[in-house]
Design an enzyme around this catalytic site. Sequence first.
Site, PDB file in Angstrom:
ATOM      1  N   LYS A 145      39.470   1.970  18.264  1.00 10.79           N
ATOM      2  CA  LYS A 145      39.839   2.143  19.679  1.00 10.79           C
ATOM      3  C   LYS A 145      39.912   0.753  20.303  1.00 10.79           C
ATOM      4  O   LYS A 145      39.303   0.470  21.341  1.00 10.79           O
ATOM      5  CB  LYS A 145      38.773   3.037  20.357  1.00 10.79           C
ATOM      6  CG  LYS A 145      39.118   3.482  21.761  1.00 10.79           C
ATOM      7  CD  LYS A 145      40.154   4.583  21.818  1.00 10.79           C
ATOM      8  CE  LYS A 145      40.449   4.958  23.261  1.00 10.79           C
ATOM      9  NZ  LYS A 145      41.559   5.917  23.402  1.00 10.79           N
ATOM     10  N   TYR A 166      25.261   3.825  16.146  1.00  9.07           N
ATOM     11  CA  TYR A 166      24.040   4.255  15.451  1.00  9.07           C
ATOM     12  C   TYR A 166      23.078   3.093  15.224  1.00  9.07           C
ATOM     13  O   TYR A 166      22.121   3.206  14.471  1.00  9.07           O
ATOM     14  CB  TYR A 166      24.386   4.871  14.092  1.00  9.07           C
ATOM     15  CG  TYR A 166      24.957   6.263  14.167  1.00  9.07           C
ATOM     16  CD1 TYR A 166      26.217   6.493  14.699  1.00  9.07           C
ATOM     17  CD2 TYR A 166      24.247   7.362  13.686  1.00  9.07           C
ATOM     18  CE1 TYR A 166      26.758   7.764  14.760  1.00  9.07           C
ATOM     19  CE2 TYR A 166      24.780   8.640  13.740  1.00  9.07           C
ATOM     20  CZ  TYR A 166      26.035   8.833  14.271  1.00  9.07           C
ATOM     21  OH  TYR A 166      26.557  10.093  14.319  1.00  9.07           O
ATOM     22  N   ASP A 214      41.695   8.586  19.074  1.00 12.78           N
ATOM     23  CA  ASP A 214      42.099   9.844  19.721  1.00 12.78           C
ATOM     24  C   ASP A 214      43.385  10.379  19.104  1.00 12.78           C
ATOM     25  O   ASP A 214      43.512  11.576  18.815  1.00 12.78           O
ATOM     26  CB  ASP A 214      42.209   9.691  21.254  1.00 12.78           C
ATOM     27  CG  ASP A 214      42.820   8.364  21.686  1.00 12.78           C
ATOM     28  OD1 ASP A 214      43.126   7.521  20.815  1.00 12.78           O
ATOM     29  OD2 ASP A 214      42.995   8.173  22.900  1.00 12.78           O
ATOM     30  N   ASP A 265      33.743  15.750  10.519  1.00 10.68           N
ATOM     31  CA  ASP A 265      33.450  17.169  10.811  1.00 10.68           C
ATOM     32  C   ASP A 265      34.744  17.906  11.155  1.00 10.68           C
ATOM     33  O   ASP A 265      34.950  19.050  10.746  1.00 10.68           O
ATOM     34  CB  ASP A 265      32.455  17.313  11.977  1.00 10.68           C
ATOM     35  CG  ASP A 265      31.003  17.218  11.521  1.00 10.68           C
ATOM     36  OD1 ASP A 265      30.738  16.549  10.501  1.00 10.68           O
ATOM     37  OD2 ASP A 265      30.120  17.806  12.187  1.00 10.68           O
ATOM     38  N   ASP A 324      31.901   9.954  11.891  1.00 14.12           N
ATOM     39  CA  ASP A 324      31.063  11.152  11.957  1.00 14.12           C
ATOM     40  C   ASP A 324      31.855  12.315  12.547  1.00 14.12           C
ATOM     41  O   ASP A 324      31.916  13.409  11.995  1.00 14.12           O
ATOM     42  CB  ASP A 324      29.836  10.837  12.830  1.00 14.12           C
ATOM     43  CG  ASP A 324      28.858  11.994  12.909  1.00 14.12           C
ATOM     44  OD1 ASP A 324      28.785  12.780  11.937  1.00 14.12           O
ATOM     45  OD2 ASP A 324      28.165  12.107  13.936  1.00 14.12           O
TER      46      ASP A 324
END
Length: 354
Positions: free
Chosen positions: A189, A125, A222, A250, A246
């Site tokens: 990651k 971002y 993941d 959700d 983010d």
Amino acid sequence: MTYSICLIPGDGVGQEVIPAAAEVLRATGLPIEFGWADAGWACFERSGDALPTATVEAIQACGVAMFGATQSPMSKVAGYRSPILALRKTFDLYANIRPTRSLPVPSARQGLDFVIVRENTEGLYAGRERREGDTAIAERVITRRASERIVRVACELAMRRSLPLPLGEGRGEGLPPSAVSRRLTLVHKANVLGITDGLFREAARAVAAEYPDLKVDELLVDAAAMWLVKAPERFDVLVTTNLFGDILSDLAAGLVGGLGVAPSANIGPEVAVFEPVHGSAPDIAGQGVANPVGAILSAAMLLDHLGERPAAERVNRAVERTVAAGICTPDLGGKATTREVTASIISHLQSSSL
Ligand code: NAI
Ligand code: MG
């Protein structure tokens, strides 16, 4: 002393859920004055500015704000920038706190009480995107400073949460408190993004090592997504970079009833902005059926931030009792309107049995 809270409904269902949250805040009986401010796509179309200076100044003056949602065009429009992203940058709202707690509704997994702490200022971002012919490039910026400070927020939160929770019946049901509390999961990651997430991981582990009472573990993002679906009750506090946070938050909202119930806080050094996780929901906007719970639980986070923890807990309980009684909007399988849900929450809030 009177609290000043800046209210920014924005677009779509923001116009429905922020007034609902304001009514609930008023019903707490605390001395609060509200200032209303404008932002978003409709504001941009009207004035050419999606985040007017007057709005920024109003937030600055109040120190706390409630933000609904704004609508963003899918492709770039000259002069338009998402107001919430601009606010995060303007006020350095570096910590995005996204709690997931089970509500007593059939569509929610039960026994969950964890928090995703999302770095809110950099990562993908950072706004460094460019196009070179048919190649598009986004730069992912990770700094030691931002990684350290977000992990410190997560560590402090995990330590605080280990105290008995008012609504903590859910977390780790059936397990002794020591088995479930004071846990921090670092999500990254670093196996693929060795340089960027390598730095995040290095900074995170160094900060977490300052908290010997915290049980710290790590997951690749993941695998974290898989575990959040398969065994979400194993989590307490997770901390991660911007985009991963983010997406995972959700996903987490989906475990407990959907975006309509998910609250969040954006915290900076001087200013804090509280907002439901959802967007402007154009598919249901204007119908009076938007779920106000995400915004109202965000208002409870705001009260907690102001040091009004008992009032925050009362709001949380009033929400629980309302949805437990089946007074829910259609996204939770009910038939109630935004107004009916809000009115029920207020009546529970005002009843002495709470
Ligand atoms: P969305 O969150 O607006 O909607 C996704 C789904 O969840 C829709 O089916 C919607 O009806 C439902 N939903 C959302 N809030 C609800 C509520 N309070 N009650 C009941 N159902 C609810 O996300 P979407 O559709 O991806 O984006 C719509 C617009 O919102 C876009 O312009 C997007 O840019 C913007 N957006 C703004 C955000 C913000 O201002 N912080 C965050 C996310 C999206
Ligand atoms: Mg989102």
